[in-house]
Design an enzyme around this catalytic site. Sequence first.
Site, PDB file in Angstrom:
ATOM      1  CB  SER A   1      51.630  45.432  36.567  1.00 16.79           C
ATOM      2  OG  SER A   1      52.371  44.449  37.244  1.00 16.79           O
TER       3      SER A   1
ATOM      4  CG  ASP B   1      47.757  38.545  37.260  1.00 14.74           C
ATOM      5  OD1 ASP B   1      48.889  38.332  37.709  1.00 14.74           O
ATOM      6  OD2 ASP B   1      47.278  39.690  37.141  1.00 14.74           O
TER       7      ASP B   1
ATOM      8  CG  HIS C   1      50.509  40.206  35.199  1.00 13.75           C
ATOM      9  ND1 HIS C   1      49.819  40.892  36.177  1.00 13.75           N
ATOM     10  CD2 HIS C   1      51.619  40.950  34.943  1.00 13.75           C
ATOM     11  CE1 HIS C   1      50.491  41.975  36.509  1.00 13.75           C
ATOM     12  NE2 HIS C   1      51.594  42.045  35.768  1.00 13.75           N
TER      13      HIS C   1
END
Length: 411
Positions: free
Chosen positions: A193, A351, A381
Site C-alpha cells: 500500500s 481495490d 486491499h
Amino acid sequence: MMRSKGVVVFVLLGALTAYYVYSPIPNNIEERWKLMLADSFFRSLSQLAELSERMGLLNYMKVMMFITIAERVVPVSDDRVQVSDENFDGVEVIVYQPTQKQETGELRRAIIYLHGGGWCLGSSRMGPYDLLAKHMVTELNAVIVSVEYRLAPAYHFPAQFEDVYRVLKYFLRVDVLKGYHISPERIAVSGDSAGGNLAAAVAQQLQKDPEQHVQLKAQALIYPVLQALDLNTPSYQQNQHMPILPRTLMVRFWSEYFTSDKSFLRAMMANRHNNHESAALLKFVNWSSYLPDSYHQAYNYSAPPVVTGKSSVRSIGSHHLLADPRASPLLAPDTALRFLPKAYVLTCEYDVLRDDGLMYVTRLRNAGVDVTHEHYPGGFHGALMFITWPTDFDIGHRMMDNLVSWLKQNL
C-alpha cells in the site's frame, strides 16, 4: 406480554446488527462473512473518528490509530530469528536476521520492508508485519530491515520518503552490508500500500544518484498507491465502497499526506485538485492508454479538471507536491523508469488502487523493465495484513507465500 416485548427487542437488535454488519461484497471474494465482520469494525471506528473530529475532540487519524495500537506487538527473538532495534542515520528500524551463522561463508539476501497505512497509520511493530518479516528470514535466509518512518498528520510529505531514503542509503554502505554478511548484489525493497508507494519512490531516486554504487536488484510492490492526480479511475469508481479501503479513506490519506488543510481534502474528494503543473503530467495516469482493455469495462475516460487561478491546491505550498514523483511514482518520465530493478507488482480486483498498479506494470514493461504481475481476481486491499488471529484469511497467507516464492527465485 413482557416475553413478547423481549422477543420484539431481540429481533430488532438482531436486524440492526445484521444491517450494520452486512455489506454488499462480491461473491467471488473468499470468506465473505469474515471480511464483513472485519469491515464492520473498520467502519465503526471510521465513523467514531469522524464524529470525534467534528466535535473538535481528536483528529480523525488519531482515532484511527487505534488499529495500529490494537495490533502492536513487541518483536522478540526466537530460536531461528534474531530481532534487534537499531537506528539507521537517525531513523528507527527493526532488524530481523537468521540466528544461525553462515557455515559456508555465502552472503545473505536483504530486504528493506516498508509498512502500509496510508502514510498516517501502521507500524513495523504490528503483528502481521512481525510475522511476515520472520517468515522471510527463515524462508529466504535473509536480513529484513523494517522501517519505522514518521507519520502524517504530525509529519507531512516528504518526511516519510526522506526517512526511508536515509535508511536505504545508510544500509547500502559497503561497511554496513559487510557487518550483516549481505551480498551487495542481492538486495530488494518492498512494501504494501503506502509502503509500496515509498518502495517505488526510493527505487527511482536511488538509480538517479550518480554517487550510489550499490544498487537494488529487485522491488516488490504489494497493491501500491502510485498517483494522486486522478482519483476517479475505474477501480476507484468500481470499488468506492469496498472494504477495507473505501475511496473516501484513500482520498483522506492522500490529503493528510500533503496537508491538514480541509479545503484540499474537499477538492480531492471532488477530483478537482489538479493545478497547471500537475495537469502537464496527467498523460502518465491516463488509464485509457495504460489500462488493459478488459479493465475499462463501461467506464469512459474523462481527464480530471484543472483548477486555475486561486485554489485550494495552492494551500499545500509552493513545492507543487502533486507533480512530485517522490509522492506519485507513476508520474516519473520513461527515462527514469528504464534502469529500474526487476519488479513484482501485486494487484487486487476489489481495490481502489488496482489501476495504479496496473498502469505502473504497463509503463515499466514499456520502458523495458522485467515485471512479474500477479493479480488476485478475488483479492481486496490489505489482504496481506490478514494473516493473524482473529483476522486470519487464506488469501493473506497465499499472498505471503507467493511473494516469498518470487523473492526466492529473483533475489
